[in-house]
Design a protein around this motif. Structure first.
Motif, short mmCIF file in Angstrom:
data_model
loop_
_atom_site.label_atom_id
_atom_site.label_comp_id
_atom_site.label_asym_id
_atom_site.label_seq_id
_atom_site.Cartn_x
_atom_site.Cartn_y
_atom_site.Cartn_z
N ASP A 1 0.89 -1.41 0.25
CA ASP A 1 0.01 0.10 0.21
C ASP A 1 0.37 1.01 0.15
O ASP A 1 0.55 1.63 -0.31
CB ASP A 1 -0.39 -0.03 1.58
CG ASP A 1 -2.00 -0.84 1.55
OD1 ASP A 1 -2.10 -1.02 -0.49
OD2 ASP A 1 -2.77 -0.93 2.16
N GLU A 2 1.97 1.15 0.57
CA GLU A 2 2.77 2.32 0.70
C GLU A 2 4.23 2.04 0.44
O GLU A 2 4.31 0.97 0.26
CB GLU A 2 2.63 2.53 2.59
CG GLU A 2 1.85 3.41 3.01
CD GLU A 2 1.61 3.48 4.49
OE1 GLU A 2 1.09 3.64 4.58
OE2 GLU A 2 1.76 2.00 5.72
N THR A 3 4.40 3.45 -0.34
CA THR A 3 6.26 3.86 -0.30
C THR A 3 6.90 2.82 1.05
O THR A 3 6.44 3.17 1.96
CB THR A 3 6.56 4.34 -1.19
OG1 THR A 3 6.55 5.72 0.06
CG2 THR A 3 5.89 4.22 -2.24
N ARG A 4 8.26 2.98 1.19
CA ARG A 4 9.12 2.59 1.69
C ARG A 4 8.73 4.08 2.85
O ARG A 4 8.85 4.19 4.16
CB ARG A 4 10.85 1.91 1.31
CG ARG A 4 11.96 2.48 2.62
CD ARG A 4 11.64 0.91 3.21
NE ARG A 4 11.18 1.53 5.01
CZ ARG A 4 12.90 0.38 4.55
NH1 ARG A 4 13.28 -0.22 4.07
NH2 ARG A 4 13.46 0.95 6.10
N GLN A 5 9.13 5.23 1.98
CA GLN A 5 9.72 6.87 2.62
C GLN A 5 8.24 7.16 3.09
O GLN A 5 7.96 7.28 4.45
CB GLN A 5 9.69 7.46 1.68
CG GLN A 5 10.58 7.59 1.20
CD GLN A 5 11.28 6.51 -0.33
OE1 GLN A 5 10.38 5.93 -0.76
NE2 GLN A 5 12.22 6.12 0.13
N GLN A 6 6.95 6.52 3.16
CA GLN A 6 5.93 6.59 3.45
C GLN A 6 5.42 5.77 5.15
O GLN A 6 5.83 6.28 6.03
CB GLN A 6 4.20 7.08 2.72
CG GLN A 6 4.13 7.09 1.67
CD GLN A 6 3.44 7.23 0.52
OE1 GLN A 6 3.36 5.50 0.50
NE2 GLN A 6 2.29 7.42 -0.02
N LEU A 7 6.60 4.27 4.30
CA LEU A 7 5.70 3.88 5.37
C LEU A 7 7.06 4.12 6.85
O LEU A 7 6.42 4.25 8.28
CB LEU A 7 6.69 2.23 5.41
CG LEU A 7 6.14 1.24 6.16
CD1 LEU A 7 4.58 0.71 6.70
CD2 LEU A 7 7.08 0.19 5.06
#
Lengths: 100, 514
Positions: free
Chosen positions: B311-317
């Motif tokens: 669902d999310e990119t690494r940065q968002q996570l």
């Protein structure tokens, strides 16, 4: 005079093999007289030669010379077609060639 | 094609997943017809049958090619790491080249047979001591030689000669449609005993490859179509779905923490180490936070954790985690955490499965998170996703990996197109946890309920959840709400209270259920 050279691949001493040999000999005798040599290879006994020439079906006759090489598959029962396919000269008027 | 009853022993092909579907492999000393449309993977199957035989069982093989010249087969196989040229030098692999480009076929005059071909194959088999033979593919022979009946009969003889050589063989042939008669030219007439169909369908713009064993003599096999993929490293990989036997090893009795002490308590003191936990809830309710806590608890306990986010990119996570006081990069630096962030659309579901399995095998995590399963609904049919889940279970359970899988609530799709993933896999999970929004007195509350914990007691009450910067806390039981279990909370007095919350955060979803 051009000398013809053939290699005929057969598979075992079957009726089909014998017919192919007989048909080819008859054609060559009537159209080439003694100006030919014919080598008969049994693919069952010499599979490595069949491999070398990539023979799939038997009988297969290869006209080795004159070049270019030509191949005909089958028992060669239709003489005029076989002669045409192998590029043999015309037959003498009294030939025993048959068309099935 | 040969008579005789009784059990026929099987030859393990060592093609990934195939032997499990075939319950052992191909019938030993027999011919098996592999049929499929253009591009269905027939040649690869024939190639791998020999390659795996050499790699895994040290059994030499002969490849009879009617279609592609050997050079093409060598270079295609090399792209999968199969070193045919080397094996040829080592006397493990031999070609019988019957391809059209190399055979100067002349006129066909009178009767003929394929005895020369049979002799060449026999010669190659004897020369390298082959145990396996592949012939690919018969269809072209029919185009090169006249008289379908003759060609069929002659090919039948060649196939019989293979059986008399005692080799196990694969013969491929074309079919024109994915469903319908088994092959062109009636080839199936002589290979009725063992038939495998490879299919290559486009369903909803996605390629779906399947393998079906139509029949295998002398024993049982699994039925139905099995998904497979062509992996750039492993070649054909049949996605091992429900056929993977349930784990028969020791039953795991020890429990692990979910990372939320209150949730542990609700589950009766943590979850069993080999549990698969399904956490469902709408967007924003706290699924990812719960998942991160689960991972952090693992890392603190010195366990390796694998976190998959679709669902999310690494940065968002990272940003979310640091907002909750967790440092993912620091966890990764310890070597205990591996984060994989992928968009579902980058590959097919089968490929995702193979990647997950590969990472699990290589990283050997004690915990696995997939956030969210629902994202995979964008790329897969419901049936395929269910298969994915079952297959995942077969990978995780024998390794006693604790898994937390998140999903959107089932009801979201129930209204539009059948059940969502959550409803379908509910019965397959060990622990089922719901997070929901509840509107009460003009305020959005969060509620948590544990629906099942297989093999242990749990708290049946619906409890309030508080979310703050320190994380997620489970509070008192909620009273005066209903319909939480139906997927949304509804105060007893109000109609349609959750609609606002639902619209606020639409799910990134495309229903493919049709």
């Amino acid at each position: 005079m051009t000398t013809y050279s053939f290699r005929l691949f057969i598979a075992g001493q079957t009726v089909r093999s014998q017919e192919a040999v007989a048909n080819l000999r008859l054609l060559c005798d009537s159209r080439l007289r003694h100006r030919y040599d014919l080598q008969i290879v049994d693919a069952v006994e010499r599979p490595e030669l069949a491999e070398e020439e990539r023979i799939l079906a038997t009988p297969t006759v290869i006209r080795l010379s004159p070049s270019p090489q030509r191949r005909v598959i089958g028992d060669l029962s239709d003489h005029p077609r076989t002669a045409l396919a192998l590029g043999l000269p015309n037959a003498s008027p009294h030939s025993e060639e048959v068309r099935p | 094609m040969t008579s005789g009853n009784g059990p026929v022993s099987r030859v393990a092909t060592a093609i990934n997943g195939f032997d499990q579907v075939a319950l052992g492999g191909l019938p030993a000393g027999r011919c098996t017809l592999v049929t499929g449309t253009a591009g269905s993977g027939k040649t690869l199957f024939a190639t791998e049958f020999l390659a795996r035989g050499i790699q895994v069982h040290d059994e030499p093989g002969v490849f009879v090619t009617f279609e592609e010249p050997p050079a093409d087969i060598r270079s295609n196989a090399l792209s999968l790491g199969l070193t045919i040229a080397e094996w040829e030098r080592d006397g493990k692999w031999a070609f019988v080249d019957a391809s059209a480009t190399s055979t100067e076929e002349g006129a066909i005059i009178g009767a003929y047979d394929f005895h020369a071909l049979a002799a060449r194959i026999g010669h190659a088999v004897h020369t390298i001591g082959a145990k396996r033979v592949s012939m690919d593919s018969l269809g072209t022979v029919f185009l090169r030689f006249p008289g379908q009946a003759t060609v069929r009969q002659e090919l039948l003889r060649v196939a019989e000669s293979l059986e008399s050589l005692g080799v196990t063989s694969v013969i491929t042939t074309e079919r024109e449609t994915e469903y319908g008669s088994i092959s062109r030219f009636g080839v199936e007439e002589f290979a009725l005993n063992n038939v495998i169909v490879l299919r290559n369908n486009l369903i909803q713009e996605r390629r779906r490859r399947t393998l079906e064993i139509v029949k295998l003599r002398g024993g049982p096999h699994r039925t139905g179509e099995w998904l497979f993929t062509i992996d750039p490293r492993d070649g054909i990989v049949i996605v091992p779905l429900a056929f993977l036997a349930p784990h028969e090893g020791a039953v795991v009795r020890d429990r692990v923490s979910t990372g939320l002490p209150d949730l542990d308590e609700m589950c009766g003191g943590g979850v069993y180490r080999d549990a698969m936990i399904l956490l469902t809830g709408p967007t924003g309710v706290g699924k990812t936070l719960t998942a991160l806590r689960f991972v952090a608890a693992g890392v603190e306990a010195g366990e390796r954790c694998l976190l998959y986010t679709f669902d999310e990119t690494r940065q968002q996570l990272n940003r979310n985690a640091s907002g909750w006081g967790m440092d993912l990069s620091a966890m990764e630096a310890t070597g205990l955490l591996q984060v994989v962030s992928e968009y579902p659309e980058t590959s097919s579901l089968e490929d995702h499965f193979i990647l997950v399995r590969r990472v699990v095998e290589e990283f050997r995590p004690a915990r696995l998170v997939i956030d969210t399963l629902s994202a995979l609904e964008r790329i897969a049919t419901p049936r395929a996703l269910l298969d994915f889940f079952v297959a995942l279970g077969a990978v995780l359970r024998p390794r006693a990996i604790t898994a937390l899988l998140t999903s959107l609530p089932a009801d979201r799709t129930a209204s539009s197109a059948g059940l969502g993933i959550a409803a379908r896999i509910d019965s397959l999970t060990d622990v089922s946890v719901l997070l929901r929004y509840v509107e009460m007195a003009g305020r959005a509350h969060r509620a948590i309920a544990v629906l099942q914990t297989r093999g242990s007691a749990h708290d049946h009450r619906i409890r309030e959840v508080l979310l703050d910067s320190a994380g997620l806390h489970i509070g008192d039981p909620l009273h005066g709400v209903s319909s939480v279990l139906a997927g949304y909370g509804e105060p007893v007095f109000t109609a349609d209270p959750y609609g606002a919350a639902d619209r606020r955060a639409p799910a990134p979803r495309v229903d493919l259920d049709g």
